[in-house]
Design an enzyme around this catalytic site. Structure first.
Site, mmCIF file in Angstrom:
data_model
loop_
_atom_site.group_PDB
_atom_site.id
_atom_site.type_symbol
_atom_site.label_atom_id
_atom_site.label_comp_id
_atom_site.label_asym_id
_atom_site.label_seq_id
_atom_site.Cartn_x
_atom_site.Cartn_y
_atom_site.Cartn_z
ATOM 1 N N LEU A 75 0.796 -1.220 0.000
ATOM 2 C CA LEU A 75 0.000 0.000 0.000
ATOM 3 C C LEU A 75 0.834 1.279 0.000
ATOM 4 O O LEU A 75 0.289 2.374 0.115
ATOM 5 C CB LEU A 75 -0.979 -0.007 1.176
ATOM 6 C CG LEU A 75 -1.971 -1.177 1.136
ATOM 7 C CD1 LEU A 75 -2.827 -1.201 2.389
ATOM 8 C CD2 LEU A 75 -2.823 -1.137 -0.114
ATOM 9 N N CYS A 76 2.150 1.144 -0.135
ATOM 10 C CA CYS A 76 3.007 2.334 -0.242
ATOM 11 C C CYS A 76 2.849 2.961 -1.622
ATOM 12 O O CYS A 76 2.740 2.254 -2.628
ATOM 13 C CB CYS A 76 4.474 1.960 -0.051
ATOM 14 S SG CYS A 76 4.968 1.791 1.646
ATOM 15 N N HIS A 77 2.872 4.279 -1.646
ATOM 16 C CA HIS A 77 2.844 4.978 -2.924
ATOM 17 C C HIS A 77 4.208 4.832 -3.601
ATOM 18 O O HIS A 77 5.242 4.928 -2.930
ATOM 19 C CB HIS A 77 2.563 6.472 -2.708
ATOM 20 C CG HIS A 77 1.193 6.735 -2.192
ATOM 21 N ND1 HIS A 77 0.893 6.709 -0.845
ATOM 22 C CD2 HIS A 77 0.038 7.014 -2.837
ATOM 23 C CE1 HIS A 77 -0.393 6.977 -0.688
ATOM 24 N NE2 HIS A 77 -0.938 7.164 -1.868
ATOM 25 N N MET A 113 9.030 5.118 4.912
ATOM 26 C CA MET A 113 9.140 3.705 4.550
ATOM 27 C C MET A 113 10.364 3.450 3.666
ATOM 28 O O MET A 113 10.987 2.389 3.747
ATOM 29 C CB MET A 113 7.859 3.232 3.852
ATOM 30 C CG MET A 113 6.635 3.222 4.748
ATOM 31 S SD MET A 113 6.856 2.320 6.298
ATOM 32 C CE MET A 113 7.189 0.680 5.705
ATOM 33 N N GLU A 114 10.710 4.429 2.850
ATOM 34 C CA GLU A 114 11.895 4.283 2.000
ATOM 35 C C GLU A 114 13.175 4.259 2.836
ATOM 36 O O GLU A 114 14.073 3.447 2.583
ATOM 37 C CB GLU A 114 11.921 5.404 0.961
ATOM 38 C CG GLU A 114 10.920 5.234 -0.160
ATOM 39 C CD GLU A 114 9.447 5.457 0.229
ATOM 40 O OE1 GLU A 114 8.570 5.128 -0.587
ATOM 41 O OE2 GLU A 114 9.174 5.956 1.345
ATOM 42 N N ASP A 128 23.753 -11.504 4.343
ATOM 43 C CA ASP A 128 23.936 -12.457 3.249
ATOM 44 C C ASP A 128 25.403 -12.619 2.870
ATOM 45 O O ASP A 128 25.875 -13.732 2.658
ATOM 46 C CB ASP A 128 23.135 -12.005 2.020
ATOM 47 C CG ASP A 128 23.346 -12.937 0.843
ATOM 48 O OD1 ASP A 128 23.055 -14.145 0.985
ATOM 49 O OD2 ASP A 128 23.820 -12.475 -0.210
#
Length: 153
Positions: A75-77, A113-114, A128
């Site tokens: 739901l992030c733009h 969020m980014e 990793d």
């Protein structure tokens, strides 16, 4: 408590409509860490890890992930970032790498969020690239440090 903006009146998930909001300069900073053994840190600093330059790869992965956040989180733009930076700090305790990311944009919605995604993916990349040498690594304390918005005149 505020109601959730990503849930509509029927309880269904929805993308928030930001079309009526003003475009503002927005910036967010996030931070996290990966705990690891001192010997693993030595491999990273000496650039002798089997998979190559760990921090260079983690920085690039974090930036690339920030650019893809709208594709990763439903739901992030999707946002056209104007800047993203990922930096690393090794404290004197030499038992972790602190990861900090910042992201900027001129937009109608936030950029936190980014920044959080950049930190998360940078940490995962370190994990990793070093997992063969260190089975005790732990990614922890990922959080938003700050977010600001400034009106554009």
């Amino acid at each position: 408590m505020k109601k959730l903006s990503h849930i509509d009146a029927r309880g269904e998930a929805r993308m928030v409509d930001v079309s009526a909001k003003p475009v503002e300069l927005r910036e967010a900073r996030a931070r996290g860490e990966i705990r690891l053994q001192a010997a693993t840190l030595g491999l990273i600093e000496e650039q002798t890890a089997a998979k190559g330059n760990v921090l260079a790869a983690a920085r690039l992965a974090g930036i690339m992930a920030a650019k893809k956040t709208g594709e990763l989180i439903p739901l992030c733009h999707p946002l056209p970032l104007t800047h993203c930076e990922v930096n690393f700090e090794i404290p004197e305790s030499r038992d972790r790498i602190v990861i900090e990311a910042s992201a900027k944009i001129s937009a109608q919605t936030g950029i936190e969020m980014e920044a959080l995604t950049a930190v998360s993916v940078a940490a995962l990349t370190i994990y990793d690239m070093c997992k063969a040498a260190d089975k005790t690594m732990e990614i922890t304390n990922i959080s938003l440090v700050s977010k600001t918005k400034t009106p554009i005149s």
